[in-house]
Design a protein around this motif. Sequence first.
Motif, PDB file in Angstrom:
ATOM      1  N   UNK A  67      -0.055  -6.468  15.891  1.00  0.00           N
ATOM      2  CA  UNK A  67      -0.928  -6.486  17.986  1.00  0.00           C
ATOM      3  C   UNK A  67      -0.605  -5.646  18.147  1.00  0.00           C
ATOM      4  N   UNK A  68       0.748  -5.984  18.530  1.00  0.00           N
ATOM      5  CA  UNK A  68       2.074  -5.335  19.454  1.00  0.00           C
ATOM      6  C   UNK A  68       1.567  -3.613  19.824  1.00  0.00           C
ATOM      7  N   UNK A  69       1.331  -2.971  18.489  1.00  0.00           N
ATOM      8  CA  UNK A  69       1.149  -1.444  18.835  1.00  0.00           C
ATOM      9  C   UNK A  69      -0.212  -1.729  18.597  1.00  0.00           C
ATOM     10  N   UNK A  70      -1.279  -2.149  18.097  1.00  0.00           N
ATOM     11  CA  UNK A  70      -1.981  -1.904  18.417  1.00  0.00           C
ATOM     12  C   UNK A  70      -3.030  -2.465  20.295  1.00  0.00           C
ATOM     13  N   UNK A  71      -2.361  -3.035  21.365  1.00  0.00           N
ATOM     14  CA  UNK A  71      -2.216  -2.795  22.113  1.00  0.00           C
ATOM     15  C   UNK A  71      -1.540  -1.758  22.674  1.00  0.00           C
ATOM     16  N   UNK A  72      -0.382  -1.387  22.517  1.00  0.00           N
ATOM     17  CA  UNK A  72       0.594  -0.044  22.656  1.00  0.00           C
ATOM     18  C   UNK A  72      -0.411   0.996  22.785  1.00  0.00           C
ATOM     19  N   UNK A  73      -1.922   1.227  21.487  1.00  0.00           N
ATOM     20  CA  UNK A  73      -2.347   1.974  20.994  1.00  0.00           C
ATOM     21  C   UNK A  73      -3.670   2.463  22.355  1.00  0.00           C
ATOM     22  N   UNK A  74      -5.022   0.861  22.487  1.00  0.00           N
ATOM     23  CA  UNK A  74      -5.376   1.271  23.222  1.00  0.00           C
ATOM     24  C   UNK A  74      -5.088   1.131  24.859  1.00  0.00           C
ATOM     25  N   UNK A  75      -4.268   0.829  24.811  1.00  0.00           N
ATOM     26  CA  UNK A  75      -3.376   1.497  26.542  1.00  0.00           C
ATOM     27  C   UNK A  75      -3.092   2.342  26.940  1.00  0.00           C
ATOM     28  N   UNK A  76      -3.216   3.430  25.725  1.00  0.00           N
ATOM     29  CA  UNK A  76      -3.821   4.809  25.631  1.00  0.00           C
ATOM     30  C   UNK A  76      -4.602   5.153  26.802  1.00  0.00           C
ATOM     31  N   UNK A  77      -4.980   4.994  26.277  1.00  0.00           N
ATOM     32  CA  UNK A  77      -6.723   5.166  26.489  1.00  0.00           C
ATOM     33  C   UNK A  77      -7.624   4.230  28.225  1.00  0.00           C
ATOM     34  N   UNK A  78      -6.646   3.338  28.314  1.00  0.00           N
ATOM     35  CA  UNK A  78      -7.069   2.283  29.588  1.00  0.00           C
ATOM     36  C   UNK A  78      -5.812   1.585  28.935  1.00  0.00           C
ATOM     37  N   UNK A  79      -5.209   1.359  30.263  1.00  0.00           N
ATOM     38  CA  UNK A  79      -3.936   0.040  30.798  1.00  0.00           C
ATOM     39  C   UNK A  79      -4.622  -0.822  31.083  1.00  0.00           C
ATOM     40  N   UNK A  80      -5.287  -1.259  31.308  1.00  0.00           N
ATOM     41  CA  UNK A  80      -6.238  -2.669  30.380  1.00  0.00           C
ATOM     42  C   UNK A  80      -7.252  -2.945  29.590  1.00  0.00           C
ATOM     43  N   UNK A  81      -6.378  -4.096  28.863  1.00  0.00           N
ATOM     44  CA  UNK A  81      -6.966  -4.143  27.210  1.00  0.00           C
ATOM     45  C   UNK A  81      -7.065  -5.269  27.247  1.00  0.00           C
ATOM     46  N   UNK A  82      -8.424  -5.587  26.437  1.00  0.00           N
ATOM     47  CA  UNK A  82      -9.171  -6.506  26.148  1.00  0.00           C
ATOM     48  C   UNK A  82      -8.782  -7.003  24.386  1.00  0.00           C
ATOM     49  N   UNK A  83      -8.626  -8.376  24.023  1.00  0.00           N
ATOM     50  CA  UNK A  83      -8.045  -8.375  22.445  1.00  0.00           C
ATOM     51  C   UNK A  83      -9.555  -9.396  22.011  1.00  0.00           C
ATOM     52  N   UNK A  84      -9.951  -9.027  21.726  1.00  0.00           N
ATOM     53  CA  UNK A  84     -11.780  -9.625  20.625  1.00  0.00           C
ATOM     54  C   UNK A  84     -11.868 -10.416  19.322  1.00  0.00           C
ATOM     55  N   UNK A  85     -11.943 -12.344  19.920  1.00  0.00           N
ATOM     56  CA  UNK A  85     -11.704 -12.779  18.234  1.00  0.00           C
ATOM     57  C   UNK A  85     -12.997 -12.284  17.015  1.00  0.00           C
ATOM     58  N   UNK A  86     -12.799 -11.771  16.158  1.00  0.00           N
ATOM     59  CA  UNK A  86     -13.895 -11.496  15.267  1.00  0.00           C
ATOM     60  C   UNK A  86     -14.356 -12.205  14.922  1.00  0.00           C
TER      61      UNK A  86
END
Length: 372
Positions: A210-229
Amino acid sequence: MPADRTRVALIFGGQSTEHQISCLTAAGVAKAIDTDRFEVYGVGISPSGIWHRMSLDEITRLRAEGRTLPSLDDHLPAASLVRESDGVRLMNCDGSDDPAEVDVALVLLHGAYGEDGTVQGMLEMLGLPYVGSGVAASAIGMDKHLMKVSLANAGLPIGPYELVRTSQWDQDRQGCCDRIAASLTLPVYVKPARGGSSVGITRVTDPADLAPAIESARGFDPKVIVEEGFVDSREVECAVLGPRPGEAEIRTSHPGEIVVHSESAFYDFDAKYLPEGQVDLKIPAELPAAVEQQVRELSARCFEALEVEGLARVDTFVTASGDVFINELNTMPGFTELSMFPSLWQVSGLSYTDLITDLIEQALARPNNVIR
């Protein structure tokens, strides 16, 4: 050619991560637009942000070569749209070409600086009519968090999600991960809040990722959303058009379904745009009549709730029990001839060429969005 053709500035490319997709979209539109009715002037924006005047032939030559998608460079003269007392003109900045008067802009930009209200605001200031949503709807539609807030306030069904702001992540990363783990069930999808074309999105099935995925998303936007599948659900999309001039009905297409075969298990960038056979697009989707009607009604309600104009694609999840949840609304969906949006309208009785004409006619008939 008829002398009284409507003069269209076709604006594409841009500085976002979706630059190449916009180039593909522009090439498709340039090939299909009704040149008996419209005189087209290309405005290609390079990744460096320079605007360039391009001919229709130059745009149609943009194509994918294997896994390499088209991109613009800065070898052409710089150009700009200029407001004058009698209208708007497209001019080369060095004065090397005759100014071209334009009547309407067909904005085919995806992502930041194009789909997010920025270029729409510029066109409002120029007084130039344009295809698609206004400033507010574009900005909200680009921000997955603000969109979900707006849809929920309108009483529309959305899935569970968590937001990770920059300050929260910087102060307590473990606390963010714990909050997400407590409120959402895996798998989850970690996304840049203001991104598109599935760039920067990660499907997470292990809490350690989870944390690496958030870091990856922050490379495109500092604001990150996490959605339940949505497990054991179907991805169903519906194309929406604004009312025809003089009418009031929001129009919806037959829905289509995305069946993904890629290793990522979701409709990611490669599955969308690279010719590897990773997805099947079932158009129209095989749905019970009542479920199709629900998808179409919810899509029209989304369009109205966000005050969208012109066009949109609404992405939904249909559960095994037949319940429909809104994933997101896209105010400038993929628009190549083979993209889902035009394909849905094709099976609904509106050709690619007529779809382009419809959108331009809507733009010309719409009052300027500025409040005076």
